[in-house]
Scaffold this active site. Sequence first.
Site, PDB file in Angstrom:
ATOM      1  N   HIS A 319       0.687  -1.098   0.296  1.00  0.00           N
ATOM      2  CA  HIS A 319       0.077  -0.327   0.042  1.00  0.00           C
ATOM      3  C   HIS A 319       0.944   1.270  -0.065  1.00  0.00           C
ATOM      4  O   HIS A 319       2.072   1.265   0.461  1.00  0.00           O
ATOM      5  CB  HIS A 319      -0.891   0.265   1.467  1.00  0.00           C
ATOM      6  N   ARG A 339      -6.501   9.939   0.014  1.00  0.00           N
ATOM      7  CA  ARG A 339      -6.070  10.655  -1.634  1.00  0.00           C
ATOM      8  C   ARG A 339      -7.721  10.980  -2.194  1.00  0.00           C
ATOM      9  O   ARG A 339      -7.604  12.044  -2.700  1.00  0.00           O
ATOM     10  CB  ARG A 339      -4.918   9.915  -1.514  1.00  0.00           C
TER      11      ARG A 339
END
Length: 542
Positions: A319, A339
């Site tokens: 990740h 994000r």
Amino acid sequence: MYTDETLLASIKKVEAKRAANAALEPRRMTADEKDQVLSTYHPDYIKSQFATLRIGPNKGDKVPLELADLLQGRSRINPKDVDLSHVDYDVDVLVIGGGGAGASAAIEAHNAGAKVMVVTKLRMGDANTMMAEGGIQAADKPGDSPAIHFLDVYGGGHFAAKKELVYKLVNEAPEAIQWLDSLGVEFDKDKDGVMITTHGGGTSRKRMHAAKDYSGAEIMRTLRDEVMNLGVPVVDFTSAIELLKDEKGDCAGAVLLNMETKEVRIARAKTVIIATGGAGRLHYQGFPTSNHYGATADGLVLAYRAGARLLYADTLQYHPTGAAFPEQIFGALVTEKVRSLGAKVVNCDGDVFVHPLETRDVEAAAIIRECKGEHKGITTPTGGMGVWLDTPMIELKNGAGTIEKRIPAMLRMFAKYGIDIRKEPILVYPTLHYQNGGVEIDTNCESNVRNLFVAGEASGGIHGRNRLMGNSLLDVIVFGRDAGKVAAARSKEVQVGKLTLCHVDAFNKERTGAGITGGTYSPKLLPDYRRPDMNKEATYEL
């Protein structure tokens, strides 16, 4: 609160460029650029970190060094010492694993009229499902469709997934959301009761359904409660350490080990579902992990020794944004939702160097490149590396209160250490997150070993060589449910023969023939974090 002078100097650069960066729309990489950054910087491409399997169904294939040791390891039992005539549990469907896939399978198998039992080495719900934060994908909004979802999944997985599995995943996704909603999952909804959806990395539509940033925990809470409410027996703190077969070669149960008393028990079953999750706690290449304590690839080992083929066991997901600082939460997941809400990753000079929603493998490789190739990363006070995730940008773009409303878990996780993500950026670096490959399955969730089904992260073929955000929570629901239904239906026509561990004897002979002596006991069961100077005799050897 940041006190290191180097960090504070870098933060000033980030703050100075924040407004301009918030308005910036970074371009996405071309296909050639993606291939270049992956081949140069992604951990899956470091040849020295992989070994060629010498035995088993995947002989000749490459897998991570740590996994190879386990797949070719020593069984924790001597078949001669196990009394298979004394059966402790006798069920139609044995579910190994108590996470989202195992719970979904148990619910559907029970509802289909089967006698079901769940066995889990920790507690029901101690699983990567509980750790998932960002959301679950489903194409159920106008302007979207399962066909578009299919293209995102298939392309995001480097066109390597089994198309028939992707087809099932995306087409059953809307109904999976409805099922969870009917069970009581508290999805984010607007004032009219319409589910709120957002983008994820690699998605072309907003199809991420979430429960703030507690999505996995909320789903697991609901599934666990349903298992308990239905009265499905759960045997916890008990590991499966070997699968059983009958004289026909069909899977017929498992040898179980009580993790506290070390007692061995025999579970006979007409069908078996492996739902043991991932492998993050193997810490491939020394990476930290976002995974729960029991994620040690046990299902892959059990299935492999029983003759099941693996698919894409050489590919892992790192990740892009694991916490790089403070040390107390090193490797903890910083959800992609941060994000998707507008935060961008920036280097030590405050410059945006990658689109914030590239696919996870590309995003992770770009961050590693920035730190190791471009030398534009930030050295943490404890000697680690990272880049900034400029979280204050979220409220600059979406208004005050957005962070507390949409990602409260992130706000609290960093607030414990004096960092207010509404005002200060956070340091991130890739963390080992997901096992892209696993036991190869067909559309019935069945392996090549008859009556052995696999669901969730332990299965391989659904995501190809890279998984998109939100498709793991979807995977555990869609394929967990399907595995439970098919296993229950199959159990009605199965007559279990004489139990045997002959496959373990055969595997041991193959080890000897390949010159493999000694080695690691497997499955691993739990990670070992003791210091090198401490006695490290294996706790669970029999």
